[in-house]
Design a protein around this motif. Structure first.
Motif, PDB file in Angstrom:
ATOM      1  N   VAL A  77       4.324  -7.448 -10.798  1.00  0.00           N
ATOM      2  CA  VAL A  77       3.912  -6.564  -9.422  1.00  0.00           C
ATOM      3  C   VAL A  77       4.010  -7.255  -7.852  1.00  0.00           C
ATOM      4  O   VAL A  77       4.150  -8.503  -7.659  1.00  0.00           O
ATOM      5  N   GLU A  78       4.404  -6.208  -7.237  1.00  0.00           N
ATOM      6  CA  GLU A  78       5.000  -6.647  -5.698  1.00  0.00           C
ATOM      7  C   GLU A  78       3.872  -7.227  -5.627  1.00  0.00           C
ATOM      8  O   GLU A  78       2.124  -6.103  -5.709  1.00  0.00           O
ATOM      9  N   PRO A  79       3.254  -7.928  -4.437  1.00  0.00           N
ATOM     10  CA  PRO A  79       2.398  -8.065  -4.076  1.00  0.00           C
ATOM     11  C   PRO A  79       1.910  -6.396  -2.445  1.00  0.00           C
ATOM     12  O   PRO A  79       1.855  -5.942  -2.440  1.00  0.00           O
ATOM     13  N   LEU A  80       0.225  -6.291  -3.074  1.00  0.00           N
ATOM     14  CA  LEU A  80      -0.166  -5.175  -2.371  1.00  0.00           C
ATOM     15  C   LEU A  80      -0.771  -5.843  -1.144  1.00  0.00           C
ATOM     16  O   LEU A  80      -1.276  -6.667  -1.103  1.00  0.00           O
ATOM     17  N   TRP A  81      -0.561  -4.999  -0.134  1.00  0.00           N
ATOM     18  CA  TRP A  81      -1.099  -5.202   1.233  1.00  0.00           C
ATOM     19  C   TRP A  81      -2.270  -4.701   1.229  1.00  0.00           C
ATOM     20  O   TRP A  81      -3.264  -4.574   2.743  1.00  0.00           O
ATOM     21  N   PHE A  82      -3.185  -4.441   0.093  1.00  0.00           N
ATOM     22  CA  PHE A  82      -4.813  -3.627   0.178  1.00  0.00           C
ATOM     23  C   PHE A  82      -5.499  -3.972  -0.479  1.00  0.00           C
ATOM     24  O   PHE A  82      -4.823  -4.068  -1.823  1.00  0.00           O
ATOM     25  N   ASP A  83      -6.199  -3.166  -1.089  1.00  0.00           N
ATOM     26  CA  ASP A  83      -7.427  -3.533  -1.893  1.00  0.00           C
ATOM     27  C   ASP A  83      -7.500  -2.237  -2.833  1.00  0.00           C
ATOM     28  O   ASP A  83      -7.586  -1.193  -2.925  1.00  0.00           O
ATOM     29  N   PRO A  84      -6.319  -2.603  -3.938  1.00  0.00           N
ATOM     30  CA  PRO A  84      -6.029  -0.839  -5.370  1.00  0.00           C
ATOM     31  C   PRO A  84      -7.749  -0.224  -5.407  1.00  0.00           C
ATOM     32  O   PRO A  84      -7.306   0.650  -5.598  1.00  0.00           O
ATOM     33  N   TYR A  85      -8.527  -1.259  -5.241  1.00  0.00           N
ATOM     34  CA  TYR A  85     -10.554  -0.798  -5.816  1.00  0.00           C
ATOM     35  C   TYR A  85     -10.576   0.194  -4.519  1.00  0.00           C
ATOM     36  O   TYR A  85     -11.493   1.372  -4.987  1.00  0.00           O
ATOM     37  N   THR A  86     -10.512  -0.443  -3.520  1.00  0.00           N
ATOM     38  CA  THR A  86     -11.268   0.142  -2.319  1.00  0.00           C
ATOM     39  C   THR A  86     -10.031   1.303  -1.213  1.00  0.00           C
ATOM     40  O   THR A  86     -10.642   1.834  -0.351  1.00  0.00           O
ATOM     41  N   GLU A  87      -8.783   0.896  -1.221  1.00  0.00           N
ATOM     42  CA  GLU A  87      -7.999   1.196  -0.290  1.00  0.00           C
ATOM     43  C   GLU A  87      -6.718   2.151  -0.943  1.00  0.00           C
ATOM     44  O   GLU A  87      -6.081   2.194  -0.295  1.00  0.00           O
ATOM     45  N   ASP A  88      -6.562   2.280  -1.913  1.00  0.00           N
ATOM     46  CA  ASP A  88      -5.315   2.737  -2.458  1.00  0.00           C
ATOM     47  C   ASP A  88      -5.377   4.339  -2.398  1.00  0.00           C
ATOM     48  O   ASP A  88      -4.465   4.933  -2.422  1.00  0.00           O
TER      49      ASP A  88
END
Length: 169
Positions: A77-88
């Protein structure tokens, strides 16, 4: 990501995997079509009390495609620049439409590789520790994508009156 006019039909006599994947693709394309012809302000416009935006929904769908199809099956998975649980579900001011649409394109491509390389009965471990099959993930992502495409239908209609589930042929 280029979307062809119209929607590719689900094959009437296709295999289970082909039918599920084609159906998912049809709705993925509809999600992107809902952004077409809108400017940056419009794709970010909040149209519901919950704060739903068209661009935020695309960002969410990209992150969950990576999560369910890639993380679940131990794939990169590419590194996410955001928190997938709160900022997606929201697009920040530094997140351009192009960046999020390209992110969705990469997530779709990574998910498609998983779908192509695994059988429907192959198992993975979800984020919450459940053992799930690729079949279950395809059905779950189809449900999630269709649900959010429906949200996008309503938001788009509120923005400019645009309706329909796919670009006319």
């Amino acid at each position: 990501m280029t979307i062809s006019p119209g929607a590719r039909p689900v094959p009437y006599t296709g295999s289970e995997k082909e039918s599920l994947h084609t159906s998912l693709d049809r709705h993925r394309d509809a999600v992107l079509w809902k952004l077409g012809g809108l400017d940056d302000e419009q794709v970010r416009r909040v149209m519901t009390p919950s704060g739903t935006t068209l661009l935020g929904l695309v960002k969410h769908l990209a992150s969950v495609e990576y999560g369910w199809f890639c993380s679940t099956f131990g794939r990169e998975v590419e590194p996410l620049w955001f928190d997938p649980y709160t900022e997606d579900m929201a697009a920040g001011p530094d997140e351009t439409t192009a960046r999020i649409v390209e992110f969705y394109g990469r997530a779709r491509a990574a998910a498609d590789r998983t779908i192509s390389e695994l059988s429907l009965d192959d198992l993975g471990t979800s984020w919450n520790g459940n053992t799930v099959s690729l079949r279950w993930v395809l059905i779950h992502m189809l449900e999630d994508t269709v649900r959010h495409a429906g949200h996008m239908d309503i938001v788009r209609e509120l923005i400019d009156g645009g309706t329909g589930d796919h670009r006319p042929s």
